[in-house]
Write an enzyme that holds these catalytic residues in place. Sequence first.
Site, PDB file in Angstrom:
ATOM      1  N   HIS A   1       0.824  -1.215   0.000  1.00  0.00           N
ATOM      2  CA  HIS A   1       0.000   0.000   0.000  1.00  0.00           C
ATOM      3  C   HIS A   1       0.854   1.259   0.000  1.00  0.00           C
ATOM      4  CE1 HIS A   1      -3.239   2.715   1.678  1.00  0.00           C
ATOM      5  NE2 HIS A   1      -3.930   2.009   0.807  1.00  0.00           N
TER       6      HIS A   1
ATOM      7  N   LYS B   1       3.270   4.386  -1.021  1.00  0.00           N
ATOM      8  CA  LYS B   1       3.257   5.304  -2.156  1.00  0.00           C
ATOM      9  C   LYS B   1       4.432   6.263  -2.010  1.00  0.00           C
ATOM     10  CE  LYS B   1      -1.397   5.048  -0.589  1.00  0.00           C
ATOM     11  NZ  LYS B   1      -1.830   3.903  -1.301  1.00  0.00           N
TER      12      LYS B   1
ATOM     13  N   ASP C   1      17.134   9.707  -8.412  1.00  0.00           N
ATOM     14  CA  ASP C   1      18.596   9.876  -8.411  1.00  0.00           C
ATOM     15  C   ASP C   1      19.211   9.693  -7.023  1.00  0.00           C
ATOM     16  OD1 ASP C   1      18.431  10.370 -11.097  1.00  0.00           O
ATOM     17  OD2 ASP C   1      18.725  12.533 -10.945  1.00  0.00           O
TER      18      ASP C   1
ATOM     19  N   ASN D   1      -1.945   7.666  -4.844  1.00  0.00           N
ATOM     20  CA  ASN D   1      -1.669   6.467  -5.624  1.00  0.00           C
ATOM     21  C   ASN D   1      -1.271   6.845  -7.050  1.00  0.00           C
ATOM     22  OD1 ASN D   1      -2.313   4.179  -3.826  1.00  0.00           O
ATOM     23  ND2 ASN D   1      -4.380   5.038  -3.826  1.00  0.00           N
TER      24      ASN D   1
ATOM     25  N   HIS E   1      -8.395  11.698   1.124  1.00  0.00           N
ATOM     26  CA  HIS E   1      -7.564  10.497   1.229  1.00  0.00           C
ATOM     27  C   HIS E   1      -6.333  10.729   2.104  1.00  0.00           C
ATOM     28  CE1 HIS E   1      -5.243   7.098  -0.938  1.00  0.00           C
ATOM     29  NE2 HIS E   1      -6.298   6.524  -0.394  1.00  0.00           N
TER      30      HIS E   1
ATOM     31  N   PHE F   1      -1.246  -1.885   9.729  1.00  0.00           N
ATOM     32  CA  PHE F   1      -0.018  -1.867  10.516  1.00  0.00           C
ATOM     33  C   PHE F   1       0.516  -3.264  10.820  1.00  0.00           C
ATOM     34  CE2 PHE F   1      -2.356   2.022  11.388  1.00  0.00           C
ATOM     35  CZ  PHE F   1      -1.391   2.972  11.107  1.00  0.00           C
TER      36      PHE F   1
END
Length: 510
Positions: free
Chosen positions: A188, A190, A195, A205, A429, A451
Amino acid sequence: MRPHSAYKQLEPLPDHAVLPKRCRGGGGPALLLALLLLLLLLFLLHLRLSPDRCHGAGGDARACGASCRIVLVESIPEGMSFSAGSTPNPSTFATWLHLLGAATRSLDIASFYWTMTNEDTGTAEPSAAQGEQILQELLRLPQRGVAVRVAVSRPSAKAPLNDLRALEQSGAAVRTVDLPRLTGGVLHTKFWLVDGTHLYVGSANMDWRSLTQVKELGAAVYDCACLAQDLGKIFEAYWALGVPGAAIPVPWPANYSTAFNAETPLELQLNGTGAAVYFSSSPPALCAAGRTQDLSALLSVIDAAEAFVDIAVMSFLPTTEFSHPQRSVCGCGSAGDPVPVPVPVPKPFPPHRFWPVIDNRLRRAVVERRVRVRLLVGCWRHSQATMFPFLKSLAAIADNRTHYSVAVRLFMVPASAAQARIPYARVNHNKYMVTEKAAYIGTSNWSGDYFTQTAGSALVVNQTVSAAGTGTGTGTIREQLEAVFERDWSSQYSADIGDPERWQSLCGSR
């Protein structure tokens, strides 16, 4: 569309992901001692001369210099506007475009799923153009000599794969991580790494809706190799697990470990102001030595608060959401010994497990330390009905005689008739927390599975000083996050949990 079982894995497990074997030799003790002394001298010499080393609390953060910059990043859904007095933050879209333009060597993306085009909704929504532009820029990176790696959660049978196939065809390396098999959760997380120097982490997302139709919040950090390389260790763990038949090593090899955690954060300058920073990760099985578990990081931020805890999260449940309880019955093993055999729990057993870890910690902060707690929860058609009684219970702690200070509000993203037809859109969100001491910017919703089984990560920034007088023109990242919360909390889009007439028809399936 081909089922996921046909989706190929491209590259072998890297050598560094294999547990090291012990060396065997025939030399005598004197030779071994001499080698150890030589290695120690070389190590000390490296510490003295190396210009790019990073240190934890009390150490020297000059490896990142004073150049580390952090920027709060948001996606504000089309059709939403705030009061004229609020300061807009850079958009997720503009930030991602900037990171793509800055990439010269590498781009690593850890992601849940990919739908950057509008092919999956069938709505012909023009706001998908931003996601499609990001995808096209990504597809051009390998032609510029930029090595692109994507770690993505194992797609379901119905998940669109067009973006992932296009990335592979462009020359990017894609690995799907089978967390359902490994931990019972999903990937999940993101975040982006550019570099080994720049990064993005937040709630967005790889979905066109995350740019124009869903309210998101994250942070971009620039010119900060110490932080980027530490987050890179979390990515490498995903990458190592993204091969067929991969197993979670116990313990993780030493090169996945970190010195930066809740006890010894990285001390450095962010936007010219002192900060103590670290990344946390979940679930526990994916945490190498030294890595603070995400739940522990979250709880430590709550426990350290003395004045207030403000939380904005899409869902808050003191239960599990996706795993169900099991009861054991007596079966027999191969030798005839009784063994517990898990079986599905029939009704009237509850559908989810009670998991009050975070809920209890918030109540303790209110009762024992008189901390003010405010909780801003997302409200949309997919909100679980079981969430609202728990939210009302938390809000009910507030009492004028005892002066317990708790408030719960629901945030509703408005939608036109056309926007309401876009699936899985129009929701707040966000997944962050801010106190008078720290900013916590995560990728997980606040319920048990996220978790204990699901892969997530968070950026924790401790800043107890103000940026006033530094000449930056803006507050610290903690102060900026506090301002975002205050803006949303007092906006026309939030409603008190005790005012169901405003929110009840909008929250949950109708």
